[in-house]
Design a protein around this motif. Sequence first.
Motif, PDB file in Angstrom:
ATOM      1  N   ILE A 140       0.750  -1.206   0.103  1.00 61.14           N
ATOM      2  CA  ILE A 140       0.038  -0.212   0.037  1.00 61.14           C
ATOM      3  C   ILE A 140       0.919   1.214   0.130  1.00 61.14           C
ATOM      4  N   PRO A 141       1.676   1.385   0.733  1.00 57.80           N
ATOM      5  CA  PRO A 141       2.821   2.762   0.690  1.00 57.80           C
ATOM      6  C   PRO A 141       3.354   2.927  -0.535  1.00 57.80           C
ATOM      7  N   SER A 147      -2.841   0.898  -9.463  1.00 61.35           N
ATOM      8  CA  SER A 147      -1.353   0.431 -10.000  1.00 61.35           C
ATOM      9  C   SER A 147      -1.344  -1.234 -10.149  1.00 61.35           C
ATOM     10  N   LYS A 148      -0.474  -1.519 -11.178  1.00 62.88           N
ATOM     11  CA  LYS A 148      -0.327  -2.717 -11.646  1.00 62.88           C
ATOM     12  C   LYS A 148       0.957  -3.358 -10.475  1.00 62.88           C
ATOM     13  N   VAL A 149       0.463  -4.251  -9.907  1.00 65.41           N
ATOM     14  CA  VAL A 149       1.524  -5.071  -8.757  1.00 65.41           C
ATOM     15  C   VAL A 149       1.723  -6.326  -9.248  1.00 65.41           C
ATOM     16  N   PHE A 150       2.973  -6.770  -9.110  1.00 66.43           N
ATOM     17  CA  PHE A 150       3.395  -8.103  -9.421  1.00 66.43           C
ATOM     18  C   PHE A 150       3.983  -8.643  -8.033  1.00 66.43           C
ATOM     19  N   GLY A 162      -1.456 -10.664   0.575  1.00 64.22           N
ATOM     20  CA  GLY A 162      -0.975  -9.655  -0.176  1.00 64.22           C
ATOM     21  C   GLY A 162      -2.084  -9.565  -1.388  1.00 64.22           C
ATOM     22  N   ILE A 163      -2.392 -10.687  -1.777  1.00 61.16           N
ATOM     23  CA  ILE A 163      -3.231 -10.595  -3.094  1.00 61.16           C
ATOM     24  C   ILE A 163      -4.533  -9.924  -2.728  1.00 61.16           C
ATOM     25  N   GLN A 164      -5.037 -10.194  -1.441  1.00 60.05           N
ATOM     26  CA  GLN A 164      -6.407  -9.624  -1.022  1.00 60.05           C
ATOM     27  C   GLN A 164      -6.423  -8.254  -0.693  1.00 60.05           C
ATOM     28  N   ILE A 165      -5.313  -7.706   0.183  1.00 60.44           N
ATOM     29  CA  ILE A 165      -4.907  -6.640   0.437  1.00 60.44           C
ATOM     30  C   ILE A 165      -4.793  -5.774  -0.463  1.00 60.44           C
ATOM     31  N   GLY A 170      -7.671  -1.568  -4.571  1.00 60.59           N
ATOM     32  CA  GLY A 170      -7.889  -1.160  -5.874  1.00 60.59           C
ATOM     33  C   GLY A 170      -6.727  -1.549  -6.952  1.00 60.59           C
ATOM     34  N   ARG A 171      -5.678  -2.374  -6.623  1.00 62.71           N
ATOM     35  CA  ARG A 171      -4.737  -2.415  -7.336  1.00 62.71           C
ATOM     36  C   ARG A 171      -4.941  -3.540  -8.371  1.00 62.71           C
TER      37      ARG A 171
END
Length: 338
Positions: A140-141, A147-150, A162-165, A170-171
Amino acid sequence: MRSWQYSSTKGGMENNLSLNTVSMPQPQADQHLVKVIAAAVNSVDYRLAEFQFLHRTTFPKPASPGAEFAGIIIKPAPGSALKAGQLIFGAAGTNFMHGGAMSEYALASTKATIPMPTGLSTTDAAGIATVGLTSYQSIIPHSVPGSKVFINGGSGGVGTFGIQIAKAEGRHVTVSCSTVNAELCKSLGADEVIDYKNQDVLQALKSSPKKYDLVVNNVDSTASRALYWHAHEFTTPKARFVTVAVSHQLPFIRFLLAAHFLPDFLGGAQRKHVVCFGSPEMDQLKMIADWVVEGRVRVVVDGVFGFADVKEAYTRSKTRRARGKIVVKIAEEEECVA
């Protein structure tokens, strides 16, 4: 009381654990005395303990492992608003490396524990604090909605949170995992899954039309560390590479020094590297627990072990095949829901 303890970690911490009868711990002014109902296994419990220099110089002899716990206050800290008999959860002890949660009773700092919200079970609560906060603070920070997160390593304790958070905030989430865990990761909300059993993760990232804004690495391996050196090939210019999977092993230490101090004109990487250790932010912990109660996040439990089976619980953790959290029922006859 009974407590699982070790004085040596040679040959593996789990092989040195013994169940001892010891005196009840005596709380300091800022500590609660708690009866532990459930505790969770974390890799940090043994990774740093098995670093022999660190173990010899900084660990008590004997030490008791375990930080994440849920339990009942026996004696509240003076001046605390919490009461005896109240259910709380969070981190035990004053040191995350040897918190002492694998014991019938433990000490818990007033700054690292909060009341269990209504509807949360002790089994779920025991597995939230360390991995929940680490997941939140690694994502989150360093990103914004959209954002696109891998996430490299989506099926372990930190990965499943991590997936769920990330999705709750909204990532867009892409994860890597093995074939058998692909459906689990998708069920938790992953938008895309890279199956490392059948795909080269780096090549899959480089060939994707997406450019990622954040990479979170939950896996300590040569291939995972290589992702950092190539991160400029699949991330946006201001992307960060966050390492969660720290290790005392020499290859990781060399990687960490190079990632932070080697300039790019000498072969250093082109993206900022960050190491994430979950810090005790109680507002964040309460929010994550509330999400669990609301059903926005679920605690994925790989297995529940009895108090007599703590060695087996750590052995399971070391296989790196656990799906989510490994929980130990310390008070085996109790399962409480706030």
